[in-house]
Design an enzyme around this catalytic site. Structure first.
Site, short mmCIF file in Angstrom:
data_model
loop_
_atom_site.label_atom_id
_atom_site.label_comp_id
_atom_site.label_asym_id
_atom_site.label_seq_id
_atom_site.Cartn_x
_atom_site.Cartn_y
_atom_site.Cartn_z
N ASP A 285 0.86 -1.18 0.00
CA ASP A 285 0.00 0.00 0.00
C ASP A 285 0.91 1.24 0.00
OD1 ASP A 285 -3.20 0.68 1.61
OD2 ASP A 285 -2.07 1.78 0.10
C1 GLC Z 1 -4.30 4.40 -0.24
C2 GLC Z 1 -5.22 3.24 0.14
C3 GLC Z 1 -5.30 2.16 -0.90
C4 GLC Z 1 -5.14 2.77 -2.27
C5 GLC Z 1 -3.72 3.31 -2.37
C6 GLC Z 1 -3.47 4.00 -3.72
O1 GLC Z 1 -3.60 4.87 0.86
O2 GLC Z 1 -4.96 2.61 1.39
O3 GLC Z 1 -6.56 1.51 -0.72
O4 GLC Z 1 -5.35 1.78 -3.27
O5 GLC Z 1 -3.40 4.20 -1.32
O6 GLC Z 1 -4.27 5.15 -3.82
#
Ligand code: GLC
Length: 732
Positions: A285
């Protein structure tokens, strides 16, 4: 036995990967493991955007895409790049300027629609129609791929048992059986049957794993749970996504039993690769590798990157640790090259499977225009929206509203004419300009005169002044109050300490109640809300969640009876926030709540929720009878007759629950093991048959082995998790 995951290993592709990797430098390999987001270097005030999100604000942003890195083959993927021209421009640099011409993978959060924004996933799951979710995911993929994208960071499949957690909005609620059905359906919708079909995108099961179990419902907070709970409650939707052939997983922000999930070898390798046989790749993430330092799990960025890779993360979302530190770690003999090679292989495998080497450039302006916000997409959005609506109360059958008798309607509330808030969280590729508000939907659906007053704002920043609202109510025969949460009050980093209506909204409802007019409350919100006063005092109560671009027509369809509501709750609605976390599939305890003082209860409020999992009313009524149980060694056949005892056609979600009465670990008082949604005309009856696999009745025992233990089981067939025809059977 061939599985969708084993089918991802194609000899002809693996051979191509061998050939490519034999040519790659260590820096080029590190590049493939690197996902960048555009760096905002000016023209955009993030806090201003978070305060008052308007997609138009992105247009002025000055972005740095590190094009020099692309030209040197040192980037493997991007997130956050929007627009077909921009995507193809960057892709051209990778394909035509870098030494090996490896195409980039462009990903984005297309969670519940791209331009045609569908209901938030929590709402869509209330349809209990996985096939509907597959269709909306397919349309989302069609619009996203038409805009040049290859990959969506969806479906979010986290089990959520605590409404304080804002990300409950993004998943399919609290149940592993239902969550698994929606996880698989959404993967199939996004990816389709042919992975190289340019109208589909790679899906991403997230956030692996246990994220929804955050202590106190506070986002990013620590998670502690028994490994049996991890296997029996939180893993099944991820396993279903893997079985459906999902190409990517996303590791989470949270630590799990002391080990961050973005560096957790037990979950990322032993379970994901070993137990589930996953052959795609894992992306961390956003910056979660870098955050291993804050967790206190890594000494610095270099240590973090090494630990993440060794645990089983393959691609680094925006920390840039793998890009900067891998060469040094490998040359120093601290990180084995074969670990790096395996991660590179997994990423190249997905790029080959998507057909990016043959067709690195997607779509065209004409194709994008033809596939975006089409009439068919909008019709599906309306269908998904009305099927997401849950009727919680309908005193005296006030709904559907009579088009003949009612001549004047007062529509009151801050969410009645709030297009942006109908989009819900994770809808930044959508536009409020594409939304039909609830007020507009009502006006278009009735000949009655419609009076409107917002009554107050959503969050109470403005002083309350209900005069205009009361005046409108006094002139009308019925009041429709549209209240709830703004889109910003759920989703990521949006945990709440309370679960009531924000600001002055409940006071507004009380003032409206004082007028003595029939009061229909329409909720628009991103999580279950604890509203005992509203439940008690509204004449009718509709939970509409956040329904997307067709919110208005869908709500009007239900209010005026063009559609008989069929939604059922997929997350328990607490009576008060103090009950959280609260969920239906809980163990019984040795002193289950009761009248006796010394039982598991509260001295200042009820034990029972406001509305149970699986609850939802209809404009008609259904009767259940003739429960039959036919035991078998491998399969138990359970059936019941359901009859429409009302006066209008209606759909009913017939639910099957079991309970393992005595086992080597305490078991939940109910477990959903089947559901069927049926349509019945007035007086029509149907015998609904469930084939219950004995193998599905098990759990993970003390020794972590999955077992089905012999003994007595109870079974229910009913309209929600709190009621139904009860029977029992023995497993030998
Ligand atoms: C965010 C979220 C995740 C998302 C990623 C890219 O912090 O936790 O669900 O896909 O970053 O935006």
């Amino acid at each position: 036995m061939q599985t969708k995951q084993s089918q991802l290993i194609k000899p002809e592709i693996e051979t191509k990967i061998d050939g490519l990797m034999a040519q790659m430098t260590l820096l080029e390999k590190a590049g493939q493991l690197t996902q960048l987001g555009p760096s905002i270097v000016g023209g955009f005030d993030f806090n201003a955007f978070m305060e008052n999100p308007d997609p138009e604000m992105f247009k002025n942003a000055q972005l740095d895409f590190h094009e020099d890195w692309i030209g040197k083959g040192e980037v493997g993927a991007y997130l956050g790049v929007q627009g077909l021209d921009e995507i193809n421009r960057l892709q051209k640099i990778a394909v035509e300027q870098s030494r090996l011409g490896i195409p980039l993978l462009f990903g984005l959060d297309v969670i519940h629609g791209y331009r045609t924004i569908f209901p938030i996933p929590l709402a869509e799951a209330c349809s209990w129609e996985p096939e509907l979710a597959r269709k909306t995911a397919e349309v989302a993929a069609r619009e996203a791929s038409a805009a040049g994208l290859h990959w969506t960071f969806a479906p979010m499949v986290d089990i959520a048992r605590d409404a304080r957690w804002g990300r409950i909005a993004e998943g399919a609620g609290e149940d592993p059986y239902l969550g698994s059905a929606f996880a698989a359906a959404r993967v199939r919708g996004f990816q389709g049957d042919d992975l190289s079909d340019p109208q589909h995108v790679a899906a991403c099961a997230k956030h692996y794993i246990g994220y929804g179990g955050a202590v106190a419902g506070r986002d990013y907070n620590t998670v502690e749970m028994a490994l049996q709970t991890l296997q029996d409650i939180y893993l099944p939707p991820f396993a279903a996504a893997a079985e459906a052939g999902v190409l990517t997983f996303m590791s989470g922000f949270n630590d799990l039993n002391g080990v961050p999930t973005s560096a957790n070898r037990y979950t990322l390798t032993e379970i994901l690769r070993g137990q589930l046989g996953f052959n795609g790749f894992v992306v961390s993430d956003s910056n979660s590798i870098g955050e291993l330092v804050a967790h206190g799990y890594a000494a610095d960025r270099k240590d973090a990157g090494k630990k993440a890779l060794l645990a089983g993360v393959d691609m680094d979302m925006v920390t840039k640790s793998l890009r900067f530190d891998i060469p040094e770690l490998v040359e120093a003999g601290v990180l084995p090259l074969d670990v790096v090679d395996e991660a590179v292989r997994r990423i190249l495998r997905v790029k080959f499977l998507l057909g990016l080497f043959e067709r690195p450039y997607r779509s065209s302006a004409e194709n994008e225009a033809a596939n975006t916000l089409s009439a068919a997409h909008l019709e599906l959005a309306r269908e998904a929206a009305r099927r997401a609506i849950v009727l919680l109360k309908n005193e005296g059958g006030i709904l559907p509203l009579s088009q003949e008798k009612i001549r004047k309607i007062a529509v009151i509330g801050p969410l009645a004419d709030s297009p942006f808030d109908m989009l819900g969280s994770w809808a930044f590729t959508g536009s409020p300009r594409d939304v039909v508000s609830i007020l507009s939907g009502i006006k278009s659906a009735t000949q009655a005169e419609v009076l409107y007053a917002p009554g107050c704002d959503i969050n109470g920043k403005q002083p309350a002044d209900f005069a205009q609202a009361i005046e409108a109510a006094m002139q009308a025969e019925v009041v429709i109050a549209v209240v709830g949460e703004s889109a910003r009050m759920s989703g990521e980093a949006a945990s709440r300490l309370e679960l009531g209506l924000p600001g002055h909204q409940e006071s507004l409802l009380k003032a409206l109640k004082e007028t003595g007019k029939p009061l229909v409350v329409v909720l628009s919100n991103g999580r279950p809300l604890a509203l005992p006063w509203v439940a008690q005092n509204a004449d009718a109560l509709l939970e509409t969640w956040q329904l997307g671009v067709q919110a208005g027509p869908a709500v009007a369809d239900v209010l005026f009876g063009a559609y008989n509501p069929s939604g059922k709750l997929v997350a328990t609605v607490p009576y008060v926030v103090g009950q959280c976390p609260i969920y239906y599939n809980h163990p019984n305890t040795g002193r289950p709540s009761g009248d006796f003082w010394f039982t598991s209860r509260y001295i200042d409020g009820p034990f029972e929720p406001l509305y149970p999992f699986g609850f939802g009313l209809s404009y008609t009524t259904f009767a259940y009878a003739d429960l039959e149980i036919l035991p078998g060694a491998k399969k138990i056949t359970v059936s019941a007759t359901v009859t429409n005892t009302g006066t209008v056609m209606g759909e009913e979600v017939v639910q099957l629950y079991i309970r393992d009465v005595a086992a080597s670990r305490v078991r939940p008082v109910r477990e959903l093991k089947g559901f069927q949604k049926i349509l019945l005309a007035p007086e029509q009856g149907q015998t609904v048959v469930f084939e219950l696999e004995v193998a599905s009745l098990g759990f993970h025992a003390e020794d972590m082995q999955y077992v089905v233990e012999p003994g007595q089981f109870k079974v229910w067939v009913g309209t929600n998790s709190a009621e139904g025809l009860e029977g029992e059977f023995q497993v030998r």
